[in-house]
Design a protein around this motif. Structure first.
Motif, PDB file in Angstrom:
ATOM      1  N   GLN A  15      36.119  39.069  27.163  1.00 38.51           N
ATOM      2  CA  GLN A  15      37.148  38.646  26.204  1.00 38.51           C
ATOM      3  C   GLN A  15      36.663  38.817  24.763  1.00 38.51           C
ATOM      4  N   ASP A  27      39.405  41.878  29.782  1.00 38.59           N
ATOM      5  CA  ASP A  27      39.888  40.520  29.519  1.00 38.59           C
ATOM      6  C   ASP A  27      40.451  40.444  28.097  1.00 38.59           C
ATOM      7  N   GLU A  28      41.749  40.408  27.996  1.00 42.70           N
ATOM      8  CA  GLU A  28      42.471  40.370  26.714  1.00 42.70           C
ATOM      9  C   GLU A  28      41.969  41.428  25.728  1.00 42.70           C
ATOM     10  N   THR A  48      40.502  34.146  32.553  1.00 41.22           N
ATOM     11  CA  THR A  48      39.077  34.490  32.494  1.00 41.22           C
ATOM     12  C   THR A  48      38.339  33.910  33.696  1.00 41.22           C
TER      13      THR A  48
END
Ligand SMILES: Nc1ncnc2c1ncn2[C@@H]1O[C@H](COP(=O)(O)OP(=O)(O)OP(=O)(O)O)[C@@H](O)[C@H]1O
Ligand SMILES: [Mg+2]
Length: 334
Positions: free
Chosen positions: A87, A163-164, A47
């Protein structure tokens, strides 16, 4: 901008928080139109790296260039050309699917016909047609992720940072999400380059969207065109899955289906530690055991004998192509 120019270029990117180095001398290049994976365990610096690429955080040293621009000086100029799914992506759960898309579209400055057209395309892409009026909180995790992705690309960015996006989602939905990413970069869903849309000079030569995606699921590495593996802030593997496999593996992998896999791991590790078997790694994969040795063709017989002497039957033993998971485990221990 020409086709040869990378979508993203990170040059010796470093971020320190006090005396803790979260990202250390990170270098990579993301080519236009590819799905680039950024893999790493929790807290490895994924991140933080994304934040520097988006211009949300200043690197301690090094630089990052996105779409030909130095991000540090151009964060606001680059913003309209990129998309970001953070995320803990922030959809409004009390809003409907359509209200969320309208909200994000308007936030990106889309209006009227363009907004309506892009929303319609987004609904088709995400497979959410017919669910426009569903409350976002009533969607399953997998659908919410598809919606969040559509929201992040409503304004037709050239590069999208995810992000993820698949964290905490079941394997079937993860697979569906990856299929969606392939569609996104494939020509069938090619989006007009930003400059064309803005009536400027046509740039880019029509490459699809570029996807930068982070994950801690090692099995997702195989889905990426190219990837970097980051551990404790440092890149320890970089390239296409095939390049990484051929370049990093310290030997070949023997896959065994033993009568008792847990006992087999114990016996083989003991033999490794005592030096009686020259093997590098022993890992359990469900009911299978993977053993890595520099010269497996010669070691296979000795490995099987060791197991047999311990009363373990070694069925279906054979040398296999290593998975990226094997490679990463091997690299992380190096
Ligand atoms: N603002 C900050 N101040 C101090 N330390 C930070 C800060 N942001 C991140 N860190 C630390 O830097 C390291 C990398 O964090 P980062 O969030 O980039 O990891 P990550 O790979 O995204 O992890 P995760 O998979 O958990 O999301 C972690 O040890 C984290 O605690
Ligand atoms: Mg993170």
């Amino acid at each position: 901008m020409n086709d040869q120019q990378p979508a993203i270029l990170a040059n010796s990117l470093t971020k320190r928080f006090g005396d803790f180095t979260a990202v250390e001398d990170v270098n990579f290049e993301v080519r236009r139109g590819e799905i680039f994976g950024f893999l790493g365990p929790n807290g490895s610096g994924k991140t933080t790296t994304i934040r520097m690429m988006l211009g949300l955080m200043k690197p301690t040293s090094g630089e990052v260039n996105v779409l030909g621009m130095d991000v540090n000086g151009n964060a606001t100029r680059i913003r309209p050309r990129i998309g970001y799914m953070s995320q803990r992506f922030s959809l409004y759960n009390d809003l409907t699917v359509l209200q969320n898309l309208n909200f994000y579209g308007a936030a990106y400055g889309l209006k009227n016909q363009e907004l309506q057209e892009n929303i319609r395309d987004a609904l088709v892409m995400a497979g959410l047609e017919g669910r426009e009026n569903a409350k976002t909180k009533d969607l399953s995790g997998g659908w919410r992720q598809r919606l969040a992705l559509s929201a992040a690309i409503l304004h037709r960015p050239e590069v999208v940072f995810l992000d993820e996006p698949t964290a905490g989602v079941d394997p079937v939905s993860r697979r569906a999400f990856w299929d969606l990413l392939y569609e996104l970069v494939s020509t069938s869903l090619r989006l007009p380059p930003f400059s064309e849309k803005m009536g400027g000079e046509k740039e880019g030569g029509g490459a699809g969207v570029t996807v930068f995606v982070t994950t801690h699921y090692m099995d997702e590495a195989e889905h990426c065109h190219r990837l970097a593996f980051i551990q404790r802030g440092k890149i320890i593997a970089y390239g296409s899955p095939a390049e990484i496999k051929s370049g990093m593996m310290r030997g070949q992998v023997l896959e065994i289906a033993p009568s008792d896999a847990v006992a087999a791991v114990r016996v083989l590790r003991a033999a490794q530690e005592s030096g009686s078997l020259p093997i590098e790694e022993v890992e359990l994969y469900g009911s299978l055991v993977h053993v890595v040795a520099p010269d497996m063709k010669r070691q296979q017989r000795a490995i099987e004998n060791t197991l047999r002497q311990a009363g373990i039957r070694a069925e279906h033993a054979g040398i296999i192509e290593p998975s990226l998971e094997d490679v990463f485990i091997s690299a992380m221990k190096a």
